[in-house]
Design a protein around this motif. Structure first.
Motif, mmCIF file in Angstrom:
data_model
loop_
_atom_site.group_PDB
_atom_site.id
_atom_site.type_symbol
_atom_site.label_atom_id
_atom_site.label_comp_id
_atom_site.label_asym_id
_atom_site.label_seq_id
_atom_site.Cartn_x
_atom_site.Cartn_y
_atom_site.Cartn_z
ATOM 1 N N GLU A 5 0.858 -1.194 0.000
ATOM 2 C CA GLU A 5 0.000 0.000 0.000
ATOM 3 C C GLU A 5 0.888 1.235 0.000
ATOM 4 O O GLU A 5 1.695 1.432 0.906
ATOM 5 N N TYR A 6 0.745 2.043 -1.044
ATOM 6 C CA TYR A 6 1.521 3.274 -1.162
ATOM 7 C C TYR A 6 0.645 4.457 -0.759
ATOM 8 O O TYR A 6 -0.533 4.528 -1.142
ATOM 9 N N ARG A 7 1.228 5.384 -0.007
ATOM 10 C CA ARG A 7 0.524 6.596 0.399
ATOM 11 C C ARG A 7 1.354 7.799 -0.055
ATOM 12 O O ARG A 7 2.500 7.958 0.375
ATOM 13 N N ILE A 8 0.761 8.618 -0.941
ATOM 14 C CA ILE A 8 1.475 9.762 -1.511
ATOM 15 C C ILE A 8 0.692 11.034 -1.185
ATOM 16 O O ILE A 8 -0.410 11.229 -1.705
ATOM 17 N N LYS A 112 -7.684 5.252 -3.743
ATOM 18 C CA LYS A 112 -8.682 6.092 -3.089
ATOM 19 C C LYS A 112 -8.000 7.388 -2.646
ATOM 20 O O LYS A 112 -6.836 7.382 -2.239
ATOM 21 N N TYR A 113 -8.734 8.494 -2.742
ATOM 22 C CA TYR A 113 -8.191 9.814 -2.414
ATOM 23 C C TYR A 113 -8.970 10.399 -1.245
ATOM 24 O O TYR A 113 -10.205 10.346 -1.212
ATOM 25 N N GLU A 114 -8.241 10.981 -0.298
ATOM 26 C CA GLU A 114 -8.875 11.633 0.836
ATOM 27 C C GLU A 114 -8.109 12.898 1.206
ATOM 28 O O GLU A 114 -6.891 12.989 0.991
ATOM 29 N N ILE A 180 -3.865 19.720 2.194
ATOM 30 C CA ILE A 180 -3.105 18.498 1.948
ATOM 31 C C ILE A 180 -4.080 17.354 1.674
ATOM 32 O O ILE A 180 -5.170 17.302 2.249
ATOM 33 N N MET A 181 -3.706 16.486 0.770
ATOM 34 C CA MET A 181 -4.501 15.304 0.437
ATOM 35 C C MET A 181 -3.560 14.108 0.347
ATOM 36 O O MET A 181 -2.341 14.259 0.325
ATOM 37 N N CYS A 182 -4.156 12.915 0.302
ATOM 38 C CA CYS A 182 -3.352 11.708 0.178
ATOM 39 C C CYS A 182 -3.951 10.782 -0.870
ATOM 40 O O CYS A 182 -5.167 10.576 -0.918
ATOM 41 N N SER A 183 -3.060 10.259 -1.709
ATOM 42 C CA SER A 183 -3.434 9.237 -2.689
ATOM 43 C C SER A 183 -3.043 7.885 -2.106
ATOM 44 O O SER A 183 -1.858 7.595 -1.944
ATOM 45 N N TYR A 184 -4.053 7.082 -1.770
ATOM 46 C CA TYR A 184 -3.815 5.744 -1.218
ATOM 47 C C TYR A 184 -3.900 4.737 -2.365
ATOM 48 O O TYR A 184 -4.930 4.647 -3.048
ATOM 49 N N LYS A 185 -2.833 3.954 -2.569
ATOM 50 C CA LYS A 185 -2.809 3.006 -3.682
ATOM 51 C C LYS A 185 -2.463 1.611 -3.168
ATOM 52 O O LYS A 185 -1.374 1.378 -2.640
ATOM 53 N N ASP A 210 8.782 4.077 -8.436
ATOM 54 C CA ASP A 210 9.454 5.170 -9.147
ATOM 55 C C ASP A 210 8.465 5.952 -10.010
ATOM 56 O O ASP A 210 8.523 7.188 -10.090
ATOM 57 N N ILE A 211 7.549 5.249 -10.678
ATOM 58 C CA ILE A 211 6.569 5.908 -11.539
ATOM 59 C C ILE A 211 5.598 6.747 -10.719
ATOM 60 O O ILE A 211 5.234 7.871 -11.105
ATOM 61 N N LEU A 212 5.162 6.213 -9.575
ATOM 62 C CA LEU A 212 4.259 6.980 -8.710
ATOM 63 C C LEU A 212 4.945 8.241 -8.194
ATOM 64 O O LEU A 212 4.335 9.316 -8.148
#
Length: 333
Positions: A5-8, A112-114, A180-185, A210-212
């Protein structure tokens, strides 16, 4: 199967990023495309799902033979491509990748975005069920990016947006930044080939990370280009760039599924036989013709000059035949 799970986090709102991601994906695809290789848009149209509601379905073919590591280029034909299918029900998206050359390979990304700084630890509880996963935070400003991707204009430690006055992200910016927001992948990589599964799945996750990192850096670095766009305007931009990108790529080879071709070469078996053959040798159409003369641009052996030695026991010995391998990049761009 390897799940991470990536969080950006981004210095944007979820609503702003809806425009930004569409702009970034289109522009990035165009920049990375060249004749014969790049991203071909096959389908891009509205789509309705009974569960998620109205959304957008996109199908693309990513031709990237030259981007493969050297060991893969030796066995992968030029007609190799990756198929991307995406269902965008923003702020929830699903993306799947399959490979024309490797039927047992796939990548599944649930996003999902929050509007938070990546603190929701239960956002994927219904999707994960009993699966374990590693949580990885990606810092768009301070995480190391591959040198070939680096651009000074996209260095978010020094970039400041003229239109939003956001930027020049300092250490610890996620704790102080507003908005601020977070992209959860949630990224699932499958490569069901015994002996190679772990190595390939770990390699693919490194490439995905790397792509993210690059994509989210660019989305904010280009914020002044898209921040004033409406949804209709960014969709029109998408269509214009897609046409230009397809023309830039040029004419592709026939769309052939290598997996299907290999399967057709296998002997007939029972209904329970696996869909891919168990051959270890490449089929004839992927092999170098045996009667092709070998190119001899250099002598096959290397002998050094005899060096005189002092003393009665001086002898001349041939230099050992040694070869060295030049390291090549094993990164997938």
């Amino acid at each position: 199967m390897l799940v991470k799970e990536y969080r950006i986090c981004m210095p944007l709102t979820v609503e702003e990023y809806r425009i930004g991601q569409l702009y970034m994906i289109s522009k990035h695809s165009h920049e990375q495309s060249d004749r014969g290789e790049g991203v071909e848009v096959v389908q891009n149209e509205p789509f309705h799902d009974p569960t998620h509601g109205q959304g957008q379905f996109t199908e693309k073919r990513v031709y990237l033979n030259s981007k493969l590591p050297s060991w893969a280029r030796a066995v992968v034909p030029r007609i190799f491509y990756v198929t991307e299918k995406a269902w965008n029900y923003y702020p929830h998206t699903i993306t799947e990748y399959t490979c024309s050359f490797l039927p047992k390979f796939s990548i599944h990304i649930e996003t999902k975005y929050e509007d938070n700084k990546g603190c929701n630890d239960t956002i994927f509880d219904s999707e994960l069920k009993d699966q374990e996963r590693e949580v990885c935070f990606i810092d768009i400003a301070y995480d190391e990016i591959p040198e070939r991707y680096y651009k000074e204009s996209e260095d978010l430690r020094y970039f400041r947006s003229e239109k939003t006055s956001r930027g020049m992200l300092q250490e610890g910016w996620r704790d102080t930044q507003e908005p601020i927001m977070c992209s959860y992948k949630l990224v699932t990589v499958k490569f069901e080939v015994w002996g190679l599964q772990t190595r390939v799945e770990q390699f693919v996750h490194k490439v995905v990370r790397d792509i993210l990192l690059l994509g989210h850096r660019q989305a904010f670095a280009w914020v002044d280009e898209w921040i004033d766009m409406t949804m209709d305007e960014v969709r029109e931009y998408e269509r214009t760039i897609q046409e230009a990108t397809n023309q830039k790529i040029g004419i592709f080879p026939p769309s052939i599924s290598i997996g299907e071709t290999l399967s057709s070469l296998a002997p007939n078996g029972p209904a329970s036989a696996p869909p891919t053959p168990l051959y270890t040798d490449a089929p004839e159409f992927l092999s170098v013709p045996k009667d092709r003369p070998r190119k001899k641009s250099a002598p096959e052996t290397l002998t050094l000059r005899e060096t005189a030695r002092s003393g009665p026991e001086a002898t001349s010995e041939p230099a050992p035949n040694r070869s060295s391998l030049s390291p090549e990049s094993n990164q997938l761009e």
